[in-house]
Design an enzyme around this catalytic site. Structure first.
Site, short mmCIF file in Angstrom:
data_model
loop_
_atom_site.label_atom_id
_atom_site.label_comp_id
_atom_site.label_asym_id
_atom_site.label_seq_id
_atom_site.Cartn_x
_atom_site.Cartn_y
_atom_site.Cartn_z
N HIS A 155 84.04 42.05 -32.09
CA HIS A 155 85.10 41.98 -31.07
C HIS A 155 84.52 41.38 -29.80
O HIS A 155 83.36 41.62 -29.47
CB HIS A 155 85.64 43.38 -30.77
CG HIS A 155 86.99 43.36 -30.12
ND1 HIS A 155 87.17 43.16 -28.77
CD2 HIS A 155 88.22 43.49 -30.65
CE1 HIS A 155 88.45 43.18 -28.50
NE2 HIS A 155 89.13 43.37 -29.60
N ASP A 192 91.53 45.74 -36.99
CA ASP A 192 92.05 45.16 -38.24
C ASP A 192 91.36 45.69 -39.49
O ASP A 192 91.82 45.41 -40.60
CB ASP A 192 91.90 43.64 -38.18
CG ASP A 192 92.82 43.05 -37.11
OD1 ASP A 192 92.31 42.41 -36.18
OD2 ASP A 192 94.04 43.29 -37.20
C1 SDX Z 1 91.77 41.10 -32.77
O1 SDX Z 1 90.63 40.17 -28.03
C2 SDX Z 1 91.31 41.17 -28.52
O2 SDX Z 1 91.54 42.17 -27.84
C3 SDX Z 1 91.82 40.97 -29.94
C4 SDX Z 1 92.44 42.19 -30.60
C5 SDX Z 1 93.75 42.60 -29.94
O3 SDX Z 1 94.12 43.78 -30.02
O4 SDX Z 1 94.47 41.69 -29.46
O5 SDX Z 1 91.54 43.29 -30.53
C6 SDX Z 1 92.78 41.91 -32.08
O6 SDX Z 1 91.91 39.91 -32.84
C7 SDX Z 1 90.54 41.77 -33.32
C8 SDX Z 1 89.53 40.78 -33.96
C9 SDX Z 1 90.04 40.40 -35.35
N1 SDX Z 1 89.19 39.30 -35.91
C10 SDX Z 1 88.30 39.54 -36.89
O7 SDX Z 1 88.05 40.66 -37.36
C11 SDX Z 1 87.60 38.28 -37.39
C12 SDX Z 1 86.10 38.55 -37.54
N2 SDX Z 1 85.53 38.73 -36.17
C13 SDX Z 1 85.12 37.59 -35.47
O8 SDX Z 1 85.21 36.34 -35.96
C14 SDX Z 1 84.64 37.80 -34.05
O9 SDX Z 1 83.98 38.98 -33.99
C15 SDX Z 1 85.72 37.72 -32.99
C16 SDX Z 1 86.54 36.49 -33.13
C17 SDX Z 1 86.60 38.93 -33.08
C18 SDX Z 1 85.04 37.73 -31.63
O10 SDX Z 1 84.32 36.55 -31.54
P1 SDX Z 1 83.35 36.24 -30.31
O11 SDX Z 1 83.44 37.27 -29.26
O12 SDX Z 1 83.57 34.82 -29.92
O13 SDX Z 1 81.93 36.41 -30.95
P2 SDX Z 1 81.07 35.24 -31.50
O14 SDX Z 1 81.86 34.48 -32.52
O15 SDX Z 1 80.48 34.50 -30.36
O16 SDX Z 1 79.91 36.04 -32.28
C19 SDX Z 1 78.79 36.57 -31.57
C20 SDX Z 1 77.75 36.78 -32.65
C21 SDX Z 1 77.50 35.52 -33.49
O17 SDX Z 1 76.18 35.63 -34.03
P3 SDX Z 1 75.01 34.69 -33.35
O18 SDX Z 1 75.50 33.26 -33.47
O19 SDX Z 1 74.88 35.16 -31.93
O20 SDX Z 1 73.78 34.97 -34.19
O21 SDX Z 1 78.21 37.77 -33.59
C22 SDX Z 1 78.42 37.16 -34.85
C23 SDX Z 1 78.46 35.67 -34.63
O22 SDX Z 1 78.02 34.99 -35.80
N3 SDX Z 1 79.69 37.69 -35.35
C24 SDX Z 1 79.93 37.97 -36.61
C25 SDX Z 1 81.23 38.50 -36.64
N4 SDX Z 1 81.74 38.51 -35.41
C26 SDX Z 1 80.79 38.00 -34.60
N5 SDX Z 1 79.16 37.83 -37.72
C27 SDX Z 1 79.74 38.22 -38.88
N6 SDX Z 1 80.99 38.78 -38.99
C28 SDX Z 1 81.74 38.89 -37.90
N7 SDX Z 1 82.97 39.42 -38.01
#
Ligand code: SDX
Length: 431
Positions: free
Chosen positions: A304, A361
């Site tokens: 998140h 989720d």
């Molecule tokens: C919702 O914003 C809100 O409030 C949203 C929400 C709401 O109520 O409106 O809470 C609802 O959208 C929840 C999120 C649902 N999405 C998912 O579950 C999809 C999987 N999660 C992600 O793709 C990710 O965590 C996000 C999109 C939710 C957040 O992305 P960020 O903040 O841009 O984080 P990032 O992509 O920059 O990741 C930071 C690091 C990276 O690793 P490094 O490159 O630093 O080594 O964390 C890793 C990412 O690869 N990472 C994940 C991951 N989420 C982040 N690695 C594996 N699985 C994941 N789910």
């Protein structure tokens, strides 16, 4: 006493005022930065950028705190109703008995769609994504209520809000019915918000659906937990579109489109599809963990932008999924798989180092499965819950006399100035 941030650029020190929110969050006000220094800030994804001051929802991602208008989500989830949560978010206070019954009566009068809108559904293919239908039909409401496109006062706003919150259920249910080739069930004003939705989803003309109390409570909880989450992508989209003075219908329709993405409101469906693949033997839990660490896939329902701790909504939904299935006397192997997958991920340094925990989720889809909601409707369910939050944020902006159209800057990295090459010189002889 205003605190000051000092920024030195090329030897010149710029003074930037700071301010603090009611929960101690601190911001540097850069509204004059470009005119003072010629520089802008750069923050792709806006992880460090506040777009507004808001009094609606407070999230502390480090502590896993979520409050609607100051009330902890745990207390609202345990005791509240979805309609009073919607009123709290939109109007800023818990409603009195009279206020609540007035708003419920208003919603009851707005649940039908204009028959002209019903014909829209005939044009959609049965396999059309219900999120496309939802955003299209919600936006079309403006065609049938032109008097509410330019909202001039609280009365018009309240009517538009009531229409959207009430009709979103009818549109969602009819999108589902269309996909199943079932006749549309009209809303029944004698039923509560959630019961009425389940009636339109699952009743048939000769047999009305009678949902159990636990099913209605679980759906209420689902909607309450999804009702708002401050400046998430879809909410920011609603505020951006609303900042142009576009209608509330157009603004929330844009919010639906933003929510649709698999990284946002589409993740709840992504979680179930991932669990299905594990259940069906296409992947094992260790394989999923390995693939995630090799960046071949993301663990859907994990991570998140704000929560670097357990999403409080996930905690509640995990417990609620257990309780609902138990009360229903049902077992869902996907819940077992989800629990084992979460345990494996949280025991792994890769996830711990990145502070990746289950988000809203990860478990929510298990509740929707127990309610017999199909996976392709999961983002739609999220949108129904989030409507009051989007509407509250749109209205908060519209009550702000200093609201400016959202228009971010950029840093250009393209070609320098160059002269046009006439078509003839490029061998194009315009016929
Ligand atoms: C919702 O914003 C809100 O409030 C949203 C929400 C709401 O109520 O409106 O809470 C609802 O959208 C929840 C999120 C649902 N999405 C998912 O579950 C999809 C999987 N999660 C992600 O793709 C990710 O965590 C996000 C999109 C939710 C957040 O992305 P960020 O903040 O841009 O984080 P990032 O992509 O920059 O990741 C930071 C690091 C990276 O690793 P490094 O490159 O630093 O080594 O964390 C890793 C990412 O690869 N990472 C994940 C991951 N989420 C982040 N690695 C594996 N699985 C994941 N789910």
């Amino acid at each position: 006493m205003t605190k000051i941030a000092y920024l030195t650029i090329d030897g010149t020190v710029y003074e930037l005022p700071m301010f603090e929110g009611s929960e101690g969050e601190r911001a540097i006000d850069i509204t004059q930065l470009r005119s003072l220094s010629g520089c802008i800030t750069y923050d792709p994804g806006f992880a460090n950028t506040g777009s507004c001051r808001s009094a609606i929802t407070f999230v502390d991602g480090e502590k896993g705190i979520l409050r609607y208008r100051g009330y902890p989500i745990e207390q609202i989830a345990a005791q509240g109703s979805f309609i009073e949560t919607a009123m709290l978010l939109i109007f800023g206070h818990l409603p009195s008995k009279e206020e609540r019954s007035c708003f419920r009566e208003l919603l009851g009068g707005q649940e039908l769609l204009h028959e002209g809108l019903r014909h829209h559904f005939e044009g959609f293919p049965s396999k059309g994504d219900p999120m496309a239908i939802l955003s299209a039909v919600i936006n079309s409401l403006g065609c049938y209520h032109p008097e509410l496109v330019d909202i001039e006062n609280e009365e018009e706003f309240t009517m538009a809000a009531a229409k959207i919150i009430s009709k979103v259920r009818t549109i969602a249910a009819w999108a589902y019915r269309k996909s199943k080739g079932l006749p549309f069930m009209y809303p029944n004003p004698a039923l509560s918000y959630c019961r009425n939705f389940l009636h339109m989803m699952f009743s048939i003309p000769n047999r009305f659906h009678e949902p159990s109390q636990e099913a209605v409570r679980a759906l209420t909880l689902f909607f309450i937990l999804h009702a708002d989450h401050e400046q998430n992508c879809s909410c920011s989209t609603v505020r951006m579109v609303g900042s142009t003075q576009a209608s509330l219908f157009a603004s929330v329709s844009a919010g639906i489109c933003a929510l649709w993405g698999r990284l946002h409101g589409g993740a709840n469906a992504g979680v179930i599809r991932m669990l299905h693949r594990i259940r069906d033997g296409q992947m094992s839990i260790p394989t999923v963990i390995e693939k995630v660490k090799n960046r071949e896939m993301r663990l859907m329902g994990f991570g998140h932008r704000i929560y670097k701790n357990y999403d409080p909504r996930a905690k509640i939904l995990k417990q609620a999924a257990h309780e609902l299935l138990e009360k229903m006397g049902r077992h869902d192997e996907l819940l077992d798989i989800a629990l084992n997958l979460a345990a494996a991920a949280m025991a792994d340094d890769y996830f711990a180092e990145r502070k990746l925990y289950p988000n809203v989720d990860f478990y929510s889809g298990l509740i929707l499965r127990a309610l017999n909601i199909p996976v392709n409707m999961f983002p739609v369910m999220f949108a129904i819950g989030r409507m009051p939050g989007w509407i509250a944020h749109w209205y908060e902006d519209h009550q702000n006399p200093t609201l400016r159209i959202h228009r971010p800057r950029q840093i250009y990295i393209g070609e320098p100035k160059r002269d046009y090459i006439p078509m003839e010189e490029r061998g194009i002889i315009d016929g």
